[in-house]
Design an enzyme around this catalytic site. Structure first.
Site, short mmCIF file in Angstrom:
data_model
loop_
_atom_site.label_atom_id
_atom_site.label_comp_id
_atom_site.label_asym_id
_atom_site.label_seq_id
_atom_site.Cartn_x
_atom_site.Cartn_y
_atom_site.Cartn_z
CG ASP A 1 -6.70 5.86 -1.48
OD1 ASP A 1 -7.14 6.19 -2.60
OD2 ASP A 1 -5.54 5.47 -1.29
N GLY B 1 0.83 -1.20 0.00
CA GLY B 1 0.00 0.00 0.00
C GLY B 1 0.86 1.24 0.00
#
Lengths: 241, 306
Positions: free
Chosen positions: B142, B33
């Site tokens: 996100d 990530g």
């Protein structure tokens, strides 16, 4: 919190060294970030060593990026620098309060508390970013991307809870040999950001160092002005040219 | 302020926590990530997801969010299992946290495998997850294809809480094409409508990914407007039934995300010409088969009865 964000694509070639200038900024509590914009498809980053040096001296970050990465990079760097500035301040407190030299020395529970404070300050502390844009001839095809990045940065800053504003400078300043000129006064709104560089004639030299000094000076006078007049909008027109 | 990129942990490596002394065995890398790497690990024969952060503050922020979520959403299983540090082979301390491991596949893999018929339901589950977050005062931030996992029967899960932001603050982390600001459709302040906007883009990405990529390449910044996304939605048979809903999401006019989820579900159930409900071949065959069997048994019954 005060930042200078330098966007350039090459080496400085006039006047005082930009590394020295950046070190000056750092000494006045202004962080200098530098973004080097690469030519399309071209990975020749002959300016890279200087760009990294400037950022190191200015206590900030540096990146070499392609044009389409510019907006994202500018946004990310500004945010990171805010967090970093706050972290350094908090680290000093850490030493006094907990006797710890780094966050990692704290137990996860205490760390959670400290980070909550860091996050809160990062969101609410006032922030000023002076953008310093290289408008020498080779930057011409990149100005659209620069404008977009400025617009995008403003959008992100507007979402913060703390007061945030930007100002834009370009260098070289004009035909008359000025090193630097302000093209946008302090603003806290993205609405109607004018097309900043439309009418500008792009030309040769790259006086990065003198331009940096100019912006530091601007910050200094701005602070001086505010301290004296105690006005919230202690800005000056700053048109040099 | 260099962000440390620690070396990858090899499968089989055993990690011992500094504060809580738990031991984890690395199975494999699950993903990478913005703020770190996630591994599949094993501890006492149970599998977990194990996240190592590049930055102690960023990681701790995420942990704070997860903890606060666990407090406010008591109904949900606690997915934060452990928070600790370990000493890497490089001699440095690395912060990590451990979550419940969610088995699942990516949304596009899932729909490819199980059929696009599942899309409305998966969407509904996802909207409910978002509404749950919003109800606790958070925005996911996100939202994108990479941050959604789908389990059995279309149960969607949100993963990677790095972008989770308190309502009213700025969105901490976002991805350009899913970002409301990028499409000149509003601010980057965390409000429920921000997630719903990203959700609409996610739908477009799912069914019109190529055209969307083409748009982002070719459109000038000043022409990046939701109307361009609407064109793609109108032109796609899977999205068209949801066009009205998606338009509201892109305009930020869904006032409440629970209601928005309910409205989505009503569309998903709407009978009508949208689907040409053809009976699957296997069912027709089965029906034919049982009819034949019935006839045969009747004949047999009648004969033996006589």
């Amino acid at each position: 919190m005060r930042q200078i964000l330098l966007i350039t694509d090459g080496c400085s070639n006039v006047g005082v060294s930009p590394v020295v200038a950046a070190a000056h900024a750092q000494s006045e509590g202004i962080t200098v970030n530098v973004v080097g914009v690469l030519d399309q498809e071209e990975a020749v980053d002959y300016g890279a060593p200087e760009i990294h040096e400037i950022a190191r001296a200015g206590g900030g970050l540096s990146r070499m990026v392609a044009m389409r990465e510019l907006a994202r990079t500018v946004q990310m760097m500004t945010r990171k620098t805010v967090m970093h500035t706050i972290q350094s301040a908090v680290h000093k407190e850490l030493q006094q309060v907990f006797g710890a030299t780094s966050l990692e020395e704290l137990s996860p529970d205490k760390r959670g508390e400290v980070v909550r404070v860091i996050d809160e300050l990062g969101e609410t502390s006032p922030l000023e970013v002076a953008l310093l844009i290289d408008t020498s001839a080779s930057m011409k095809p990149k100005m659209k991307a620069v404008e977009e990045a400025i617009h995008d940065l403003m959008l992100s800053l507007q979402a913060r809870q703390g007061k945030s504003r930007i100002s834009v400078f370009r260098f070289p300043g004009s035909r008359h040999g000025a090193e630097c000129a302000q093209v946008l006064e302090w603003t806290d709104s993205a609405a109607g950001l004018p097309s900043l560089f439309a009418k500008i004639t792009m030309q040769g030299t790259t006086p990065t160092g003198p331009a940096l000094m100019h912006v530091i000076d601007f910050y200094r006078q701005d602070k001086y002005g505010r301290d004296n007049r105690e006005e919230t909008d202690g800005m000056r027109s700053g048109n040099v040219g | 302020m260099a962000t440390s990129v620690e070396p990858r942990l090899a499968p089989g490596t055993v990690i011992a926590g500094k504060w809580n002394q738990n031991r984890y065995r690395i199975e494999r890398l699950l993903g990478e990530g913005a703020n770190g790497r996630v591994y599949l690990v094993e501890r006492e024969r149970v599998l977990y997801a194990f996240k190592v952060g590049a930055d102690a503050v960023d990681l701790q922020s995420e942990v704070n969010v997860l903890k606060s979520l666990a407090q406010r959403q008591r109904g949900e299983e606690a997915f934060l299992v452990d928070v600790d540090d370990y000493k890497g082979t490089d001699g440095r301390e690395h912060p990590f946290y451990v979550m419940r491991y969610v088995r699942g596949s990516s949304l596009s893999d899932y729909l490819n495998r199980e059929g696009a018929d599942w899309f409305p339901l998966v969407g509904f589950h996802l909207l409910n997850k978002l509404a749950g977050l919003h109800g606790s005062g958070w925005v996911f931030g996100d939202l994108k294809l990479e941050n959604v996992l789908v389990g059995d029967y279309g149960r969607a899960q949100l993963v990677d809480y790095g972008g989770v932001s308190e309502i009213g603050k700025s969105v901490r982390q976002f991805t350009e094409i899913y970002d409301r600001g990028y499409w000149s459709a509003g601010s980057r302040s965390a409000d429920p409508q921000y997630d719903l906007f990203s959700y609409a883009v996610l739908c477009v990405q799912l069914f019109e990914g190529k055209r969307l990529a083409e748009l982002t390449r070719t459109l000038l910044p000043q022409n990046r407007v939701p109307e361009e996304l609407m064109k793609l939605i109108q032109g796609n048979p899977a999205l068209k039934p949801f066009a009205g809903w998606l338009r509201k999401a892109l305009q930020g006019s869904h006032t409440d995300s629970r209601e928005a989820a309910a409205a989505w579900q009503r569309l998903a159930h709407r009978p009508g010409k949208r689907r040409r409900t053809r009976t699957p071949r296997w069912m027709r065959r089965l029906l034919l088969g049982s009819a034949l069997l019935f006839a045969a048994s009747m004949i047999w019954l009648i004969r033996t009865g006589l």
